[in-house]
Enzyme design. Structure first.
Site, PDB file in Angstrom:
ATOM      1  N   ARG A   1      -0.552  13.194 -11.090  1.00  0.00           N
ATOM      2  CA  ARG A   1       0.365  12.708 -12.129  1.00  0.00           C
ATOM      3  C   ARG A   1       0.760  13.900 -13.005  1.00  0.00           C
ATOM      4  NH1 ARG A   1       0.956   7.671 -11.485  1.00  0.00           N
ATOM      5  NH2 ARG A   1      -0.706   6.289 -10.812  1.00  0.00           N
TER       6      ARG A   1
ATOM      7  N   ILE B   1       1.069   2.387   0.498  1.00  0.00           N
ATOM      8  CA  ILE B   1       0.301   1.434   1.303  1.00  0.00           C
ATOM      9  C   ILE B   1       0.751  -0.002   1.054  1.00  0.00           C
ATOM     10  CG2 ILE B   1      -1.724   2.943   1.409  1.00  0.00           C
ATOM     11  CD1 ILE B   1      -3.065   0.957  -0.593  1.00  0.00           C
ATOM     12  N   ASP B   2       1.466  -0.245  -0.066  1.00  0.00           N
ATOM     13  CA  ASP B   2       1.847  -1.628  -0.425  1.00  0.00           C
ATOM     14  C   ASP B   2       3.025  -2.160   0.381  1.00  0.00           C
ATOM     15  OD1 ASP B   2      -0.093  -1.535  -2.366  1.00  0.00           O
ATOM     16  OD2 ASP B   2       1.278  -1.044  -3.987  1.00  0.00           O
TER      17      ASP B   2
ATOM     18  N   GLY C   1      -1.800  -4.487  -4.253  1.00  0.00           N
ATOM     19  CA  GLY C   1      -0.448  -5.061  -4.284  1.00  0.00           C
ATOM     20  C   GLY C   1      -0.149  -5.640  -5.649  1.00  0.00           C
TER      21      GLY C   1
ATOM     22  N   GLU D   1      -3.823  -8.086  -5.889  1.00  0.00           N
ATOM     23  CA  GLU D   1      -4.270  -7.717  -7.239  1.00  0.00           C
ATOM     24  C   GLU D   1      -3.280  -8.185  -8.316  1.00  0.00           C
ATOM     25  OE1 GLU D   1      -4.272  -3.501  -8.266  1.00  0.00           O
ATOM     26  OE2 GLU D   1      -3.001  -3.076  -6.548  1.00  0.00           O
TER      27      GLU D   1
ATOM     28  N   THR E   1       1.301  -6.693  27.137  1.00  0.00           N
ATOM     29  CA  THR E   1       0.830  -5.673  28.067  1.00  0.00           C
ATOM     30  C   THR E   1       0.649  -4.362  27.313  1.00  0.00           C
ATOM     31  OG1 THR E   1       1.480  -4.238  29.908  1.00  0.00           O
ATOM     32  CG2 THR E   1       3.252  -5.389  28.799  1.00  0.00           C
TER      33      THR E   1
ATOM     34  N   SER F   1       0.909  -1.490  28.403  1.00  0.00           N
ATOM     35  CA  SER F   1       1.873  -0.471  28.867  1.00  0.00           C
ATOM     36  C   SER F   1       3.216  -0.563  28.156  1.00  0.00           C
ATOM     37  CB  SER F   1       2.095  -0.620  30.376  1.00  0.00           C
ATOM     38  OG  SER F   1       0.887  -0.509  31.076  1.00  0.00           O
TER      39      SER F   1
END
Length: 602
Positions: free
Chosen positions: A88, A165-166, A209, A264, A538, A540
């Site tokens: 920060r 990540i949210d 979140g 959260e 599958t 593959s």
């Protein structure tokens, strides 16, 4: 103090110096993005720089802005967090801080900046670009730099990559780090599941979140949670009774464990916070369940990136450099997004504006608007969650004459996710009033063992039978490569005997072949004149008509875990090379994406 006019280094004609930095909260996959930016910059004939410690490094300058060579980012794909740091920086929020940052960039000869971070970091970057001409003028006016020295640096190009990540940025389907975080949550819930089942406990799990419930919702879908709380779509006014009724119903059906997932930022429709402890007290006091709270915290951020985030960070990093090289002074700052599996450029400030509108809509209690501002699939995921979790929903049951006996069969090799798909199909059938019928061990099992005593291969599936299949690998109803053509009359006989009104196949190329055979045999057998649907599964990922098939992502994650481990051995021994053989029937998908995700030589 006397001013010393410094001069930035000369650059060969047309050769740019591009800097990359990470800012805001760290996210798995950021290192992959930095690696891609550095290498694509060098491959494009330009000089690459990394700014260490985010905006703090930009303001401090000096050794915090370092030229990067090809070898400097070797092995970064398999590292978690951000290796160039993030911090920060209060100084950058003030104009004098941004003035120092501008001077530091010009002194290094840098005129393009790629930033990987959240909406706050990207907003700051765009503001910096907007002020750039006036900052340059001020540096000349204050005799910090000469007019001649700043002439090549009249414009700053900014490109954004979303590391979060949210998954809270509008205009993109996924942000760098969100799927790794989701994987971490699912692993944690799987571990908790085992102890909850053993003791018949309830667990309330808090996930990250603040304004975005994507992690909570997707974890609920992936783990089969009994109830989820999202900021965008709070539960009804009488949510306490509603939640207790659903969980009580699940217990009466024989379920031994209860999982409730709380974002959260969860709150009720009056914006009163819903805490994990308040949910725990409800479950303990009203239903009498032995209830525990688990807050996953920063476990969700840490660890190495999953295959998807490594791929996303790499592809978006490459696109970011291309966007820099194609930009003009008039080009609006772009953010690199992924929409329907395509890497695209979107207007950065429009994406930020839409993202901030979600929080505004929530504050205004306009929850329908908040849901609509998320990506197109968000509401679909929510509806899918409700359909596959809540049993016997009022208004969802079809009239008696519309209800069907739906045969569910797995064909071909097992693939991770087959069971989760079958669980969802069973839950949907029961919600709508249909009868799900599992055909065990493929077409071979159907024909040979349907009449076995005491238990044949044709079995109706109850909700409780399939409820805990969401996280189980393999195939709980068994799978087989056998095709209906091996005994077409026997297959038709079984369809008629067990009164199948529809067929749902889960599998790879053999399943496609089976469905094709059944369709062609309709002219001979009335039993096959029913709706039949295939869900590609599958490892593959080699079947037509779909960009992803169930199991390919699980396969990639297993493969990169394995490759990360052997890379350590390879790095420790100077003369050692590993050749890794992957699966892939007439398809290089697994080899290509795994190679991209671990940084394979070839």
């Amino acid at each position: 103090m006397a001013h010393v006019t410094l001069t930035p280094p000369d650059m060969p004609g047309g050769k740019k110096r591009i800097a990359v930095m990470t800012s805001g909260g760290d996210a798995p996959g950021m290192n992959g993005a930095v690696r891609a930016v550095v290498r694509q910059t060098i491959a494009s004939g330009c000089d690459a720089y990394a700014i260490y410690e985010g905006y703090e490094g930009l303001v401090q300058g000096g050794d915090m802005i370092k030229q990067m060579m090809w070898e400097d980012v070797r092995g970064w794909l398999s590292e978690g967090g951000t290796l160039i740091g993030t911090a920060r920086c209060m100084a950058f929020m003030q104009r004098p801080g941004r003035l120092r940052a501008a001077k530091n960039l010009i002194l290094k000869g840098i005129d393009a900046l790629i930033i990987c971070g959240g909406d706050g970091s990207l907003t700051g970057a765009d503001k910096f670009r907007g002020e750039w001409p006036s900052l340059v003028e001020e540096l000349v006016h204050e005799k910090e730099l000469s007019a001649e020295a700043v002439e090549p640096f009249r414009h700053l190009n900014i490109v954004g990559l979303v590391g979060s990540i949210d998954n809270d940025m509008s205009s993109t389907d996924a942000t760098i780090g969100c799927y790794s975080s989701l994987q971490r949550i699912c692993q944690a819930v799987d571990f908790i599941d085992a102890t909850a089942f053993s003791h018949q406990r309830a667990f309330v799990i808090e996930v990250m979140g603040r304004h975005c419930g994507w992690l909570a919702l997707m974890a609920g879908v992936s783990c089969g949670a009994d109830f989820v709380f999202l900021p965008e779509n709070p539960p009804s006014e009488n949510w306490e009774e509603e939640m207790c009724r659903i969980i009580q119903k699940h217990r009466e059906l024989g379920k031994r464990k209860t999982i409730v997932i709380v974002a959260e930022g969860a709150h009720d429709r009056a914006l009163n916070k819903i805490s994990p402890n308040s949910v725990k007290d409800l479950l303990s006091n009203r239903i009498g369940l032995d209830t525990r709270v688990t807050t996953l915290g920063h476990v969700q951020r840490g660890g190495t990136a999953c295959a998807y985030d490594r791929m996303l960070g790499t592809l978006q990093g490459v696109e970011a450099v291309k966007a820099v090289l194609e930009a003009t002074p008039d080009t609006p700052s772009p953010v690199i997004a992924i929409v329907e599996n395509k890497i695209v450029r979107k207007d950065l400030m429009e994406a930020v504006r839409l993202t901030k509108e979600v929080a505004t809509a929530i504050e205004a209690k306009d929850f329908a608007k908040a849901m609509s501002l998320r990506d197109a699939e968000f509401t679909e995921y929510w509806n899918a969650y409700l359909t596959t979790t809540l049993t016997e929903q009022k208004g969802m049951q079809l009239p008696e004459d519309k209800r069907m006996r739906v045969g569910i069969i797995h064909v071909g090799a097992p693939a991770g996710g087959m069971n989760a798909a079958t669980r969802a199909a069973v839950a949907y059938c029961l919600t709508r009033g249909h009868t799900p019928v599992a055909l065990h061990n493929g077409f071979t099992g159907l024909c040979r063992h349907h009449a076995d005593e005491p238990l044949g291969s044709v079995r109706e599936v109850r909700w409780l039978d399939a409820e805990n299949w969401a996280s189980k690998g393999g195939s709980e109803i068994g799978t087989n490569r056998g095709l209906p053509s091996e005994d077409m009359p026997g297959t038709a006989f079984c369809f008629e005997k067990y009164k199948l009104d529809a067929l749902f196949l889960v599998g790879g190329f053999e399943a496609f072949t089976a469905l094709s055979e059944l369709r062609k045999a309709r002219s001979e057998y009335e039993a096959f004149k029913i709706p039949m649907v295939i869900l590609p599964a599958t490892v593959s990922n080699n079947v037509p008509g779909t960009e992803y098939s169930i199991g390919s992502d699980t396969c990639l994650n297993a493969l990169i875990d394995y490759c990360d481990a052997i890379k350590q051995s390879a790095a420790a021994s100077r003369r050692r090379v590993f050749v890794v053989e992957t699966q892939g029937g007439a398809s290089g998908y697994i080899a290509t994406i795994a190679g991209l995700s671990i940084g394979a030589l070839a």
